[in-house]
Design an enzyme around this catalytic site. Sequence first.
Site, short mmCIF file in Angstrom:
data_model
loop_
_atom_site.label_atom_id
_atom_site.label_comp_id
_atom_site.label_asym_id
_atom_site.label_seq_id
_atom_site.Cartn_x
_atom_site.Cartn_y
_atom_site.Cartn_z
N GLU A 107 -32.45 0.85 23.39
CA GLU A 107 -33.73 1.56 23.48
C GLU A 107 -34.31 1.53 24.90
OE1 GLU A 107 -32.94 0.56 19.30
OE2 GLU A 107 -32.95 -0.65 21.13
N LYS A 111 -15.40 -0.87 7.66
CA LYS A 111 -16.65 -0.72 6.93
C LYS A 111 -16.39 -0.16 5.54
CE LYS A 111 -20.46 -0.24 10.19
NZ LYS A 111 -21.56 0.64 10.65
N ARG A 131 -38.94 -2.38 21.57
CA ARG A 131 -38.08 -3.03 22.55
C ARG A 131 -38.13 -2.37 23.92
NH1 ARG A 131 -32.62 -4.25 19.12
NH2 ARG A 131 -32.64 -6.08 20.45
#
Length: 629
Positions: A372, A285, A400
Site C-alpha cells: 500500500e 491453494k 498502512r
Amino acid sequence: MSDNRILDIISSPADLKLLSNEELSILASEIRQEIVSVTSKTGGHVASSLGAVEIILALHSLLDCPKDKIVFDVGHQAYAHKLVTGRLKDFPTLRTYGGMSGFPKPSESPYDVHYSGHASDSLSVALGLAEARDLSGADNKVVALIGDAALSGGMAFEALNNIGQAQTPMVIILNDNEMSISHNVGALMKHLGYMRASSQYRQARDTMQEHLESSGPVGKALTSFGRNMKESMKQFVIPHSMIFEQLGIVCTAPVDGHNIAQLRETLRAVLAANGPVLMHVVTRKGEGYMPAVRNPEKFHGIGPYNIATGEVIKSDKPSAPKYTNVFGSALVKEAETNQDIVAITAAMKGGTGLDAFAEKFPKRFVDTGISEEHAVGFAGGLAAGGKKPVVALYSTFMQRAIDQVIINVALPKLDVVFAIDRAGIVGADGPTHHGVFDLVYARMVPNMRVLAPSNEAELVHGLHTALAMGGPFAIRYPRGEAEGVPLPEVPEVLPEGKARMVREGDDVALLAFGRMVGYACKAAEALEQQGISVRVVDMRWVKPLDADAIREAAGTKLVVTVEEGVIAGGAGEGVLGEMACMGLHTPALNLGISDAFVTQGGVGQLLHEQGLDAEGIATSVKDRYQQLT
C-alpha cells in the site's frame, strides 16, 4: 461428525507427536473435510487454509507449543492450527458473533501468538520474539509462516534485512503456492537444501573461509574463487534462493508442502540450525477440494457455499448492486472519456471492483501487490507526471500508507483520488478488518477533500466530483449491497462542502455521514411517532464540512452526529469544532464507534451493538432529548 476420526481425539498439539506420517496424512484429509463442511455454512478463507494443512501438522508434531511460537502472517491459513489446538468443538462458530475468530487471536487461545489480519508483519514479530528469547536466556523455537504474496510486502523486506544482520536463530516458512516443484532436479535441490540448512555445514563453511582468508594472498584468492563458484552454482540450481542467501539467511530447496514425511524431515534440520533459515515450501491453494483448486481467488474469502458445486448460496430476495461494483463500473465510464485516469490497487483487483477496468484498459491498470505504501507513492509520481491516478484500497489496508498520503500526495497537492472501500463495519473478519479509522486519518490531512456517499447514486456523483475537482480526494463507501436507488445516467459535480437536506424537523437535527443516513431516516420516523420532530441531513462532505448546515442544525434543541467510524477524532468532533468556532452552544451528541475494537459478526449485529442501527440511534436521541426537556 464422522465415526472413528483421528481428528476427534486430538485435544492438543502434543497428541500429534504420537502419530506416524501416514496417520498425519489421514488427519490432514479429515481436517480438510472439516474445514469445507464448516465454511460451507459460515464462509471464510478456504483456499489458503486448505493449502497449509500439512505445514501446520508438521510444525505442531515437532514443536512444543505454546512454549515454541508459530507466528502466522495474515492468518488466512490458520484453520488447521485452530482445529488441533483444542478448538474443534467451537469450530462451527467460526467468524460468527460471539464465536471463534477467523484469524489467530491471543485472547482466544494461548497457542495464538499475535493478532494476525494484515499481511507482511509476521517476520518482524517473529524476530522480536526470537530476540526476546535470547535476551532472556530461553531456548524455545520461533517459526514464522508467510505466503509468497505477503513476502512481497515492504515490511517483510525490512524484517529480512534485520534478520540477516542479526543472525538470530529462527525459521521462516515460505508458503509458495504459485509454482510447482521441478522433478528433474529435485534430488539435487533437496541435497543442497539440507547442506545449507544444517549447523555442521554452516560451521564448516565459516571455519574454512576464516582459515583461507587468514593464510595470505593465495588463500584470499581461493576464498574469492570458491565464493564465486558457490554463488554461481546456487544461481544455476536454486536461483530463487539468492536474495535470501545474499541477506545472510540460509534457504532450503523447495519442499513438497503436501508431503508430511518431507516436511517433517526438512523441519527437523532447519529447527536445529544456529541461525535464520528460510524453508521454501510449495503448496497448492485449495488442496483437497477441487472447486477451491480451480478458483482459488473466489475461495480466498467466500460466503456460505454449496459443497458439491462450490457455488455461493445466494438469497432469494432481489438484491441491490454492491458498492464495490458500482464504483468499478463508474470508473470504467469515467476512463472512457478521460485518457489520463490510471487505476491502482494493492493485490485487490477483484476485491476493489477493478476487474472490468483491468480488462478494458490493461495499460492503465496497475496492481502493485501487497504494498500500500508503494501504491500511494507510485500514484503520487503518476500525478506529478500529469496522470489522474485512482487508488482503490480497503479502508483497513490504507492505514498502512498514511505517511505516503501526507508527504507524497497531500503536501504537493497532487491529483490523486483515494477510493476507500470497506469503510465502516465489515462483518465476519473482525477487528483487523473493520474500516473505522479512515474518517479520522483522511480528515486530518491538509489539502484533502473527503466525501462519504450515502447511497450508490451519490457514489457515482462523488467519483465524478473527485475526478473533476483535482487535488487529493478521498471517497469512502461501505462493503456489501447498496441502497437500491437508481443510478444517474449522467453524473454531476457535487457543490463543494454542501450537505443535502433529507428530512425536515424542528426538535432534533441528525447530521449523518455515509451509510448512516438511511439508519438516521428510520430513526427519525420512529421518533416522530413519539412526538419528536427530527431533521435529517446527509452531510455528504466530511471535509470541508457544510458550515451553513451546521449553523441551521444548531437552531434545533439538539444536534446529533452519526458516523460509521470511531468517535475520537472523527467527523462528529469536526462538527463540534465548527460549532465552537461559530460560537454555537446548542447541546450536541456524537454517535459512532466506541473507543474499543469491534469484534466479528454480522454487520447488523455489530451496528446494533454499537447503537448505530435505527433502534440504537432513536434510543440515544430520545434519552438525550428527554434529559434536555
